[in-house]
Design a protein around this motif. Structure first.
Motif, short mmCIF file in Angstrom:
data_model
loop_
_atom_site.label_atom_id
_atom_site.label_comp_id
_atom_site.label_asym_id
_atom_site.label_seq_id
_atom_site.Cartn_x
_atom_site.Cartn_y
_atom_site.Cartn_z
N LEU A 390 0.82 -1.21 0.00
CA LEU A 390 0.00 0.00 0.00
C LEU A 390 0.86 1.26 0.00
CD1 LEU A 390 -2.74 -1.17 2.54
CD2 LEU A 390 -3.09 -0.70 0.10
N VAL A 391 1.91 1.26 0.80
CA VAL A 391 2.81 2.42 0.85
C VAL A 391 3.46 2.66 -0.51
CG1 VAL A 391 5.01 3.26 1.79
CG2 VAL A 391 3.25 2.34 3.33
N ARG A 392 3.95 1.59 -1.11
CA ARG A 392 4.63 1.75 -2.40
C ARG A 392 3.66 2.03 -3.54
NH1 ARG A 392 10.05 -2.13 -2.34
NH2 ARG A 392 11.08 -0.88 -0.71
N ALA A 393 2.45 1.48 -3.45
CA ALA A 393 1.45 1.79 -4.48
C ALA A 393 1.16 3.28 -4.51
CB ALA A 393 0.18 0.99 -4.22
N GLY A 394 1.08 3.89 -3.33
CA GLY A 394 0.84 5.33 -3.27
C GLY A 394 1.91 6.14 -3.95
N ASP A 395 3.15 5.67 -3.88
CA ASP A 395 4.26 6.36 -4.53
C ASP A 395 4.42 5.99 -6.00
OD1 ASP A 395 5.19 7.83 -2.31
OD2 ASP A 395 6.21 6.07 -1.51
N GLU A 396 4.19 4.72 -6.32
CA GLU A 396 4.53 4.22 -7.65
C GLU A 396 3.46 4.45 -8.70
OE1 GLU A 396 7.54 2.80 -8.59
OE2 GLU A 396 8.14 3.50 -6.60
N LEU A 397 2.20 4.27 -8.36
CA LEU A 397 1.15 4.31 -9.37
C LEU A 397 0.99 5.65 -10.07
CD1 LEU A 397 -1.58 2.00 -7.79
CD2 LEU A 397 0.21 1.44 -9.44
N PRO A 398 1.26 6.79 -9.40
CA PRO A 398 1.18 8.06 -10.13
C PRO A 398 2.29 8.24 -11.18
CG PRO A 398 0.89 8.42 -7.77
CD PRO A 398 1.39 7.03 -7.95
N LYS A 399 3.35 7.45 -11.12
CA LYS A 399 4.47 7.57 -12.07
C LYS A 399 4.08 7.01 -13.42
CE LYS A 399 8.01 6.84 -8.45
NZ LYS A 399 9.10 5.95 -8.01
N ASP A 400 4.86 7.36 -14.44
CA ASP A 400 4.69 6.74 -15.75
C ASP A 400 4.97 5.25 -15.62
OD1 ASP A 400 4.13 9.15 -16.95
OD2 ASP A 400 6.19 9.53 -17.60
N ASN A 401 4.27 4.46 -16.40
CA ASN A 401 4.37 3.00 -16.30
C ASN A 401 5.81 2.50 -16.32
OD1 ASN A 401 3.22 0.28 -16.32
ND2 ASN A 401 3.86 0.19 -18.46
N GLY A 402 6.61 3.01 -17.21
CA GLY A 402 7.98 2.54 -17.38
C GLY A 402 8.92 2.96 -16.27
N GLN A 403 8.51 3.88 -15.41
CA GLN A 403 9.37 4.38 -14.34
C GLN A 403 9.07 3.72 -13.00
OE1 GLN A 403 11.87 6.44 -15.25
NE2 GLN A 403 10.99 6.12 -17.30
N ARG A 404 8.04 2.89 -12.95
CA ARG A 404 7.66 2.26 -11.69
C ARG A 404 8.54 1.06 -11.37
NH1 ARG A 404 1.46 1.55 -13.60
NH2 ARG A 404 0.96 3.76 -13.94
N LEU A 405 8.53 0.66 -10.09
CA LEU A 405 9.06 -0.64 -9.74
C LEU A 405 8.26 -1.68 -10.52
CD1 LEU A 405 9.34 -0.25 -5.84
CD2 LEU A 405 11.18 -0.02 -7.53
N ARG A 406 8.93 -2.74 -10.99
CA ARG A 406 8.28 -3.63 -11.96
C ARG A 406 6.99 -4.27 -11.45
NH1 ARG A 406 9.22 -5.51 -16.57
NH2 ARG A 406 8.73 -7.68 -16.15
N GLU A 407 6.93 -4.54 -10.15
CA GLU A 407 5.73 -5.19 -9.62
C GLU A 407 4.50 -4.29 -9.67
OE1 GLU A 407 8.26 -4.08 -5.91
OE2 GLU A 407 8.59 -4.64 -8.00
N PHE A 408 4.70 -2.98 -9.93
CA PHE A 408 3.57 -2.05 -9.97
C PHE A 408 3.23 -1.60 -11.40
CE2 PHE A 408 5.14 -1.71 -5.65
CZ PHE A 408 3.96 -1.74 -4.92
N ASN A 409 3.89 -2.17 -12.41
CA ASN A 409 3.54 -1.72 -13.75
C ASN A 409 2.16 -2.23 -14.15
OD1 ASN A 409 3.80 -4.32 -14.93
ND2 ASN A 409 5.97 -4.01 -15.37
N ASP A 410 1.62 -1.68 -15.21
CA ASP A 410 0.23 -1.96 -15.58
C ASP A 410 -0.04 -3.45 -15.80
OD1 ASP A 410 -0.44 0.68 -15.41
OD2 ASP A 410 -0.17 1.10 -17.55
N ALA A 411 0.93 -4.13 -16.43
CA ALA A 411 0.73 -5.54 -16.75
C ALA A 411 0.64 -6.40 -15.50
CB ALA A 411 1.86 -6.05 -17.65
N ASN A 412 1.29 -5.96 -14.42
CA ASN A 412 1.31 -6.77 -13.18
C ASN A 412 0.22 -6.41 -12.19
OD1 ASN A 412 3.56 -8.27 -13.94
ND2 ASN A 412 5.00 -6.77 -13.15
N GLN A 413 -0.53 -5.35 -12.45
CA GLN A 413 -1.50 -4.89 -11.47
C GLN A 413 -2.65 -5.85 -11.18
OE1 GLN A 413 -2.82 -0.80 -11.01
NE2 GLN A 413 -1.10 -0.12 -12.29
N PRO A 414 -3.20 -6.58 -12.16
CA PRO A 414 -4.28 -7.52 -11.80
C PRO A 414 -3.84 -8.56 -10.78
CG PRO A 414 -4.28 -7.10 -14.16
CD PRO A 414 -3.03 -6.46 -13.62
N ALA A 415 -2.63 -9.09 -10.94
CA ALA A 415 -2.13 -10.08 -9.98
C ALA A 415 -1.86 -9.42 -8.63
CB ALA A 415 -0.86 -10.73 -10.51
N LEU A 416 -1.31 -8.22 -8.65
CA LEU A 416 -1.03 -7.50 -7.41
C LEU A 416 -2.31 -7.23 -6.63
CD1 LEU A 416 1.47 -4.65 -6.85
CD2 LEU A 416 -0.91 -4.25 -6.23
#
Length: 697
Positions: A390-416
């Motif tokens: 939750l803490v990292r989602a708050g920081d990562e999701l507003p970023k551009d997809n390619g700049q996020r930690l890999r576990e928070f990119n768009d393709a990985n979000q359904p599993a997350l």
């Protein structure tokens, strides 16, 4: 533990006719199979195999075995679901489960099934994007390009999963596109006592007598999915010397690692891993002695720890074998000699091995901080994992997809999101015990003067911190997690939840050590491993199989015994041997349903068998099929000699252990009366009246 003797092939030449290799579907050695077994799988045959075999995203393999979405896997692969659906009053792990009707099938809180539908080679695209780059620039660019490719592939569809798979240590990149199923429901599971009969003493051993099987069903839009690509049931099951194929998702092998990487595993990481797992096993064993409910809620975790401990011991023993390790050294020296002999190759590749060795030396210095601050050894708690996400989602999701930690990119979000919002129960007493253990080890390993230890513990003891943050947290409530996730960074930063506050406190330190690792170690190893792989391609060609990456693979082999300690081990056990092996005391105590049914079971029915198929952890739950795509068995283990298979393969003793398909039918029919499942697997077989000793429904 029995001594492991593993013979590694030199890098340049795989054994001509050995049953070695976890092959990709787009590079399968069909001619090799034909030469040895007289059967040549064509692309159409391989496509049907690929579509029938599926992956459990949590770390196992499975397969479709009916046209109505019925999936077969191991009991131990579905243990998490079975435990999460259980209660103190209805323990499905102990008593088993059978849904007599479709309406009784119970949804697993956090299970995802993936079916591979397409493979695309994107090596050229990624190489072009990272050309001439090193260090941070290489790492950032590669991460961004991978996120871009995966996002374009999924195109915003949650029913599609796209994984960019690194093969040959970066020599090739393949994009794997899957159908994603997140509504998975439990259909049948036997009792734990027979699924893991023999327990830890028999784990990775043979002869075996386990019914390690579970059936689940995939749904979409609240209806069972139609699955025309499924495996039919064999009429007789596996027979000695029969050609067999295993289609699954081997988790990881390290056969292509450099000597510097293997030395780090042998001398640094593996001894520490063995110590940590041993102490964790001790903690959980003591926890289970508190009472039957404590035993129930921690049994799945203890199972995983004991399995990992025994597997790690076998792998470490393989690396300690001087003869085996000498073959790995010789293979690397041969390759480097060939590179040095060619001026062009020397210019491109010669320095790669030394750069990897330097990075491994860096990792020795980072190891403790990385493991205990970022990777979870010091903050081992399901609730803390949720808070960290939750803490990292708050920081990562507003970023551009390619700049996020890999576990928070768009393709990985359904599993997350499936994991984050899972309704699976979380038990405070177990959480406190786990977190107390982790914090105690953190203080022990990093030292009392370490700034991070002081920051986390302050004036409190590990148990005081663990008790305070677990008891005060509201994160067991899925709605509370959802509110924080939807509220983003602002909501998380304002939260008074003590577990969220702990995650906020430690996140800057954790991010810093992760950043240093990714830039100074991981990126260097990735870039130079890519060069080593290309050197192998230039010298030996591309006819080799890549190391396992928990992505779909195929292995071939045959049902075959082996020699151990001078004695010949027969390849197939019988159901009568199950009762002979029983002592009445755990872990050799059979469930009541089996004891009651002993006289009606046909004792000569095959129970378990071994084959020469090349597998590793992650292959659990893989179907074993014959050349007609018929199920003849279900992989659930390897023998003790197979544990060294992470680093090399020896066909003379390395064996896959599987449940025989006839044992599954016999048990469903005569012990459990599971007519509905039986009819799906083998239509018409329910005409034989079953013994009604079925487990709880």
């Amino acid at each position: 533990m029995k001594r492991l003797i593993v013979i590694a092939a030199l890098v340049g030449a795989a054994p001509a006719l050995a049953d070695e290799g976890m092959w990709t579907y787009n590079n399968f050695p069909a001619a090799k199979v034909k030469e040895k077994y007289g059967f040549e799988p064509n692309q159409q045959w391989l496509e049907k195999l690929r579509l029938g075999a599926v992956r459990l995203a949590g770390g196992c393999s499975a397969s479709f075995v009916s046209p109505d979405g019925l999936v077969m896997t191991n009991h131990h692969c579905a243990r998490g679901c079975i435990e999460q659906l259980s209660t103190a009053k209805q323990d499905y792990l102990a008593n088993g489960f059978y849904a007599k009707t479709q309406a009784e099938e119970k949804q697993c809180p956090a299970m995802e099934v993936n079916q591979l539908v397409e493979i695309t080679d994107v090596t050229e695209q990624l190489n072009k994007a990272t050309q001439s780059m090193t260090g941070k620039q290489y790492s950032d660019t590669l991460k961004a390009e991978m996120a871009k490719v995966e996002k374009a592939c999924a195109n915003g569809d949650d029913k599609v999963r796209c994984d960019l798979v690194t093969l040959y240590q970066g020599g090739k990149y393949n994009l794997y596109k899957y159908r994603r199923f997140q509504d998975v429901r439990l259909v049948f599971a036997p009792e734990h006592a027979i699924a893991f009969f023999g327990g830890d003493p028999d784990n990775f051993e043979f002869p075996r007598y386990d019914l390690d099987v579970t059936f689940v069903r995939v749904y979409q839009d609240k209806q069972p999915v139609k699955t025309p690509d499924y495996f039919k049931w064999s009429e007789h099951g596996a027979k000695e010397n029969e050609l067999t194929f295993v289609a699954g998702n081997p988790g990881r092998t390290s056969r292509a690692l450099t000597i510097a990487e293997l030395e780090y595993i042998r001398d640094v990481s593996m001894p520490k891993t063995l110590m940590h797992l041993s102490e964790l096993r001790g903690m959980l064993t003591e926890f289970q002695k508190r009472g039957p409910e404590q035993k129930r809620i921690s049994s799945n975790l203890l199972f995983g720890v004991e399995n990992a401990l025994k597997a790690s011991k076998g792998r470490h023993e393989a690396l300690l074998d001087k003869k085996f390790f000498a073959t790995k050294v010789a293979a690397e020296q041969e390759l480097r000699k060939k590179v040095d002999a060619n001026a062009e190759l020397k210019k491109k590749y010669a320095g790669a091995w030394d750069e990897i060795a330097k990075a491994e030396a860096q990792l020795v210095n980072l190891r403790k901080d990385l493991g205990f601050i970022e990777q979870g050894q010091g903050l081992s708690s399901s609730l803390f994992g949720i808070a960290k996400t939750l803490v990292r989602a708050g920081d990562e999701l507003p970023k551009d997809n390619g700049q996020r930690l890999r576990e928070f990119n768009d393709a990985n979000q359904p599993a997350l999101k499936a994991q984050l919002f899972s309704p699976a129960p979380i038990y405070p007493e177990l959480e406190i015990a786990r977190l107390t253990f982790g914090l105690t080890k953190l203080r022990e390993e990093l030292g009392t003067k370490h700034p991070f230890v002081k920051k986390v513990l302050g004036k409190e003891s590990p148990e005081q911190v663990a008790t305070r943050v677990v008891k005060g947290s509201k994160l067991r409530d899925v709605k509370a997690r959802q509110a924080l996730f939807d509220g983003g960074k602002k909501a998380v930063d304002a939260s008074k939840d003590p577990m969220i506050q702990l995650a906020l406190l430690v996140d800057p330190d954790a991010r810093a050590i992760r950043k240093k690792f990714e830039e100074d170690v991981e990126s260097v190893i990735k870039k130079n491993s890519e060069l080593v792989a290309k050197a192998k391609f230039d010298i030996y060609g591309t006819s080799q199989y890549p190391d396992a990456t928990f992505s779909p693979r195929v292995s071939f082999g045959s049902v075959k015994g082996y020699t151990e300690d001078g004695q010949q081990v027969a390849p197939i056990t019988q159901m009568s041997g199950t009762f002979e092996h029983a002592t009445g005391q755990e872990p050799f105590a059979l469930p009541k349903s089996w004891v009651k049914s002993e006289k009606v079971i046909t004792g000569t029915t095959p129970m378990n068998f071994v084959s020469t198929n090349d597998i590793i952890g992650g292959n659990s739950g893989s179907p074993v099929v014959n050349k007609n795509h018929e199920v003849v068995g279900l992989v659930f283990d390897g023998n003790i000699q197979s544990l060294g298979g992470e680093y090399g393969f020896d066909e003379s003793v390395n064996r896959t252990v599987s449940v025989h398909s006839e044992a599954i039918i016999e048990a469903l029919q005569k012990i459990y009366g599971a007519n509905r499942v039986l009819e799906e697997l083998r239509p018409g077989s329910t005409k034989v009246a079953p013994v009604k000793a079925n487990p709880a429904g």
